[in-house]
Scaffold this motif. Structure first.
Motif, short mmCIF file in Angstrom:
data_model
loop_
_atom_site.label_atom_id
_atom_site.label_comp_id
_atom_site.label_asym_id
_atom_site.label_seq_id
_atom_site.Cartn_x
_atom_site.Cartn_y
_atom_site.Cartn_z
N PRO A 5 -34.72 -6.84 -18.86
CA PRO A 5 -35.85 -5.96 -18.59
C PRO A 5 -35.77 -4.70 -19.44
CG PRO A 5 -34.21 -5.71 -16.89
CD PRO A 5 -33.72 -6.81 -17.78
N GLU A 6 -36.75 -3.83 -19.28
CA GLU A 6 -36.73 -2.55 -19.98
C GLU A 6 -35.48 -1.78 -19.56
OE1 GLU A 6 -39.79 1.22 -20.79
OE2 GLU A 6 -40.33 -0.39 -19.41
N PRO A 7 -34.73 -1.24 -20.51
CA PRO A 7 -33.47 -0.57 -20.15
C PRO A 7 -33.74 0.72 -19.37
CG PRO A 7 -33.96 -0.23 -22.46
CD PRO A 7 -34.97 -1.22 -21.97
N PRO A 8 -32.80 1.13 -18.53
CA PRO A 8 -32.96 2.38 -17.81
C PRO A 8 -32.79 3.61 -18.70
CG PRO A 8 -30.85 1.39 -17.27
CD PRO A 8 -31.60 0.39 -18.09
N MET A 9 -32.00 3.46 -19.77
CA MET A 9 -31.80 4.54 -20.74
C MET A 9 -31.16 3.95 -21.99
SD MET A 9 -28.52 6.59 -19.09
CE MET A 9 -28.86 8.03 -20.08
N LEU A 10 -31.08 4.75 -23.05
CA LEU A 10 -30.49 4.29 -24.31
C LEU A 10 -29.21 5.04 -24.67
CD1 LEU A 10 -33.58 3.69 -26.65
CD2 LEU A 10 -32.21 2.00 -25.42
N MET A 11 -28.81 6.02 -23.84
CA MET A 11 -27.58 6.75 -24.12
C MET A 11 -26.42 5.84 -23.74
SD MET A 11 -24.96 8.67 -24.13
CE MET A 11 -24.35 9.91 -25.18
N TRP A 31 -40.26 5.92 -27.57
CA TRP A 31 -40.18 5.08 -26.38
C TRP A 31 -41.43 5.32 -25.56
CZ3 TRP A 31 -35.20 4.64 -22.91
CH2 TRP A 31 -35.40 3.67 -21.93
N LYS A 32 -42.32 4.37 -25.56
CA LYS A 32 -43.51 4.42 -24.71
C LYS A 32 -43.18 3.61 -23.47
CE LYS A 32 -48.53 3.94 -24.71
NZ LYS A 32 -49.73 3.56 -25.49
N LYS A 33 -42.90 4.31 -22.37
CA LYS A 33 -42.41 3.65 -21.17
C LYS A 33 -43.34 2.53 -20.74
CE LYS A 33 -38.79 6.34 -20.33
NZ LYS A 33 -37.41 5.87 -20.20
N GLY A 34 -42.75 1.40 -20.43
CA GLY A 34 -43.52 0.25 -19.98
C GLY A 34 -44.17 -0.53 -21.10
N SER A 35 -44.01 -0.06 -22.34
CA SER A 35 -44.69 -0.71 -23.46
C SER A 35 -43.72 -1.14 -24.56
CB SER A 35 -45.75 0.22 -24.04
OG SER A 35 -46.49 -0.44 -25.04
N TYR A 36 -43.01 -0.20 -25.19
CA TYR A 36 -42.12 -0.58 -26.28
C TYR A 36 -41.15 0.55 -26.61
CZ TYR A 36 -45.18 2.32 -29.19
OH TYR A 36 -45.91 3.37 -29.71
N TYR A 55 -39.18 -3.18 -29.88
CA TYR A 55 -38.79 -3.91 -28.67
C TYR A 55 -39.94 -3.81 -27.67
CZ TYR A 55 -34.09 -3.50 -30.68
OH TYR A 55 -33.00 -3.55 -31.52
N PRO A 56 -40.91 -4.74 -27.72
CA PRO A 56 -42.00 -4.71 -26.75
C PRO A 56 -41.53 -5.21 -25.39
CG PRO A 56 -42.24 -6.61 -28.18
CD PRO A 56 -41.06 -5.84 -28.70
N PHE A 57 -42.03 -4.60 -24.33
CA PHE A 57 -41.63 -4.98 -22.98
C PHE A 57 -42.76 -5.76 -22.32
CE2 PHE A 57 -39.22 -1.00 -23.78
CZ PHE A 57 -38.01 -1.63 -24.01
N ILE A 58 -42.47 -7.02 -22.03
CA ILE A 58 -43.43 -7.92 -21.41
C ILE A 58 -42.80 -8.37 -20.10
CG2 ILE A 58 -44.72 -10.07 -21.67
CD1 ILE A 58 -44.38 -9.74 -24.72
N PRO A 59 -43.37 -7.99 -18.95
CA PRO A 59 -42.68 -8.19 -17.68
C PRO A 59 -42.56 -9.62 -17.21
CG PRO A 59 -44.86 -7.23 -17.33
CD PRO A 59 -44.62 -7.21 -18.81
N ASP A 60 -43.40 -10.53 -17.68
CA ASP A 60 -43.43 -11.90 -17.17
C ASP A 60 -42.80 -12.86 -18.17
OD1 ASP A 60 -44.53 -13.99 -15.27
OD2 ASP A 60 -45.48 -14.59 -17.14
#
Length: 520
Positions: free
Chosen positions: A39-45, A199-204, A226-231
């Protein structure tokens, strides 16, 4: 110990030799790679977070001292050469020339000493037990040389120099700050081949080529998205229709893998996980009531149909483990107590444990449909033997927070073995690593002085034979106590366009793959 006694020229020669065939073609400059990470990561640090999605992206932003090939032989990264003393107590690293942080500031030995001696000692659950128990001092002898002196011989240290285990952090941005609330956590600054752009949250997430990278011919790609596609089904369609180039491990439903792998211009590999050998399990919070009972934990283990999990839920990918050490890594032994699927035995142990029918809350892992199906299958297994389980769902930040703060009864987890049990295994079981703040320490609260001593002695034993003897004993102890319920040695396929070249060239695959990757 001779494995680690490499001069700069030998290390460089091995690295070049190992990649010669892959580099037969001249890399083409330019191009964009679209990469699914879920899934979309919680952070990149990366120093503060080591979830799978974070590592897959941030491993191209940050670097450590070394990289490792698929045979787990060390290769240069921020260290261009290294040497180990004959007694394996002194490790000397010579740093690359002309390295800059992404903000243009020069990189030096000061950054390495700060990272290893201060930053990671406080925040990193893998590095903390190593530096606290094994390291005598970390010092620079000049701006390009770092010396780590051990309290006793400790050959596995080099395995800890992988980017997720020891990402080097910019001292000038973190020294004297509240590490976990530093504003730079939102705009990560590393030394790696790619720079964070947006980082556009929920998108990429968008990374761009680092034009000042110290290896002047790398990277070849201009951008990585890195596009985020939930399904999962939608992610498969995005690949089928050409919108994305790479499906990382776990990105699509495991049942879609054979079909997608047959598409035109499609390659598939399970390589790139050699350093990790991911081990999936259920962590019981042994502080919570009946979960502190060894009999009850054994009942749960007998109740779980692990073959169903492997063959049906995971479509045959993986192998049933026997204990804490993967069969794919060093010092494994199957000379331990075994747990076959045995509902009758499970019912007997449930009764003997004194379980009164209380509801046990299971914190699911929000890593896609496969994990959801697995949780449902285990819930049914437990119901069949009289254990009442309720599944609690959350997103990745919620899972990280709850697991880090011990706010669960049971939870899925999967951890990396990282080449040596002293680096990737002991951290989950030793009492010295019971600390809130990170989901990849000893979050279950298991404490056994015998296991602590066996892990400590095995880490510094003078011969492989002695280490094997001690690790076999600790595997026997843990297989009896069941501080976690081992489910599967995971096997993840990566699906990608065949015109993406050199994507998987190391033992951590796509996690640092875009340094060498190029698009034909």
């Amino acid at each position: 110990m001779q494995l680690w006694k490499k001069t700069a020229s030998l290390a460089l020669a091995l690295a070049l030799l190992g990649s010669a065939s892959a580099l037969a073609q001249t890399p083409k400059k330019g191009g964009v790679a679209q990469v699914i990470v879920t899934p979309e990561p919680p952070m990149l640090m990366q120093g503060l977070n080591q979830t799978g999605p974070t590592n897959m992206i941030a491993g191209n932003i940050y670097e450590s001292m070394l990289r490792f090939d698929d045979k787990l032989q060390p290769m240069p990264s921020l260290a261009k050469s290294w040497k180990v003393s004959e007694d394996s107590k002194v490790f000397t690293f010579t740093l690359q020339d002309e390295v800059k942080w992404h903000d243009g500031k020069p990189f030096s030995a000061d950054d390495v000493v700060f990272t290893l001696d201060k930053f990671l000692r406080e925040v990193h659950p893998r590095w903390r037990p190593i530096v606290n128990n094994q390291v005598e001092k970390i010092e620079k002898t000049d701006d390009k040389t770092v010396v780590i002196t051990m309290k006793q011989p400790f050959g596995p240290l080099l395995f800890a120099m992988e980017v997720a285990s020891a990402p080097i952090i910019p001292k000038h941005l973190y020294e004297g700050t509240d590490y976990k609330n530093n504003p730079n956590n939102n705009t990560p600054i590393g030394t790696g081949p790619f720079k964070f752009k947006e980082w556009k949250k929920g998108s990429y997430i968008q990374l761009v080529r680092n034009p000042d990278y110290y290896l002047k011919d790398k990277p070849a790609l201009d951008e990585v998205y890195y596009p985020f596609i939930p399904d999962a089904a939608a992610r498969a369609v995005a690949y089928e229709t050409g919108k994305v180039d790479v499906l990382t491990g776990g990105a699509v439903d495991i049942f879609d893998v054979p079909r997608l792998a047959k598409l035109p211009n499609t390659c598939m590999t399970t390589k790139g996980w050699e350093m990790f050998a991911p081990h999936a399990w259920i962590t019981p919070n042994v502080r919570n009531g009946i979960l502190g009972s060894k009999e009850f934990r054994q009942a749960m283990m007998y109740a779980i149909d692990r073959d169903f999990g492997k063959d049906v839920v995971w479509n045959g990918f993986g192998k049933i483990p026997t204990g804490p050490i993967s069969s794919k890594t060093k010092f494994y032994s199957d000379n331990v107590k075994k747990y076959s699927y045995d509902p009758k035995k499970a019912k007997e142990l449930v009764k003997a444990s004194g379980y009164k029918g209380e509801t046990i809350k299971f914190l699911g892992l929000p890593y896609g449909e496969t994990w959801t199906r697995w949780a449902e299958a285990i819930k049914q297994n437990f119901a069949d033997v009289g254990i009442n389980m309720e599944i609690v769902t959350t997103d990745v930040p919620g899972w990280v927070q709850k697991t880090s703060n011990w706010d669960f009864d049971l939870t899925f987890n999967f951890l990396y073995q990282l080449g040596d049990p002293a680096i990737g295994v002991s951290r989950s079981y030793v009492s010295g690593n019971i600390a809130k703040g990170n989901p990849f320490g000893n979050v279950g609260g298991y404490s056994n002085p015998e296991a602590d001593k066996l892990f400590a002695d095995a880490a510094v034993a003078p011969t492989p034979e002695k280490r094997q003897e001690l690790y076999t004993k600790v595997q026997q102890v843990l297989a009896e106590d069941l501080p976690v319920l081992w489910l599967l040695e995971l096997e993840y396929p990566t699906i990608y366009r065949c015109n993406i070249k050199n994507l998987v060239t190391t033992g951590i695959g796509v996690n640092d793959g875009f340094r060498d990757a190029w698009k034909e």
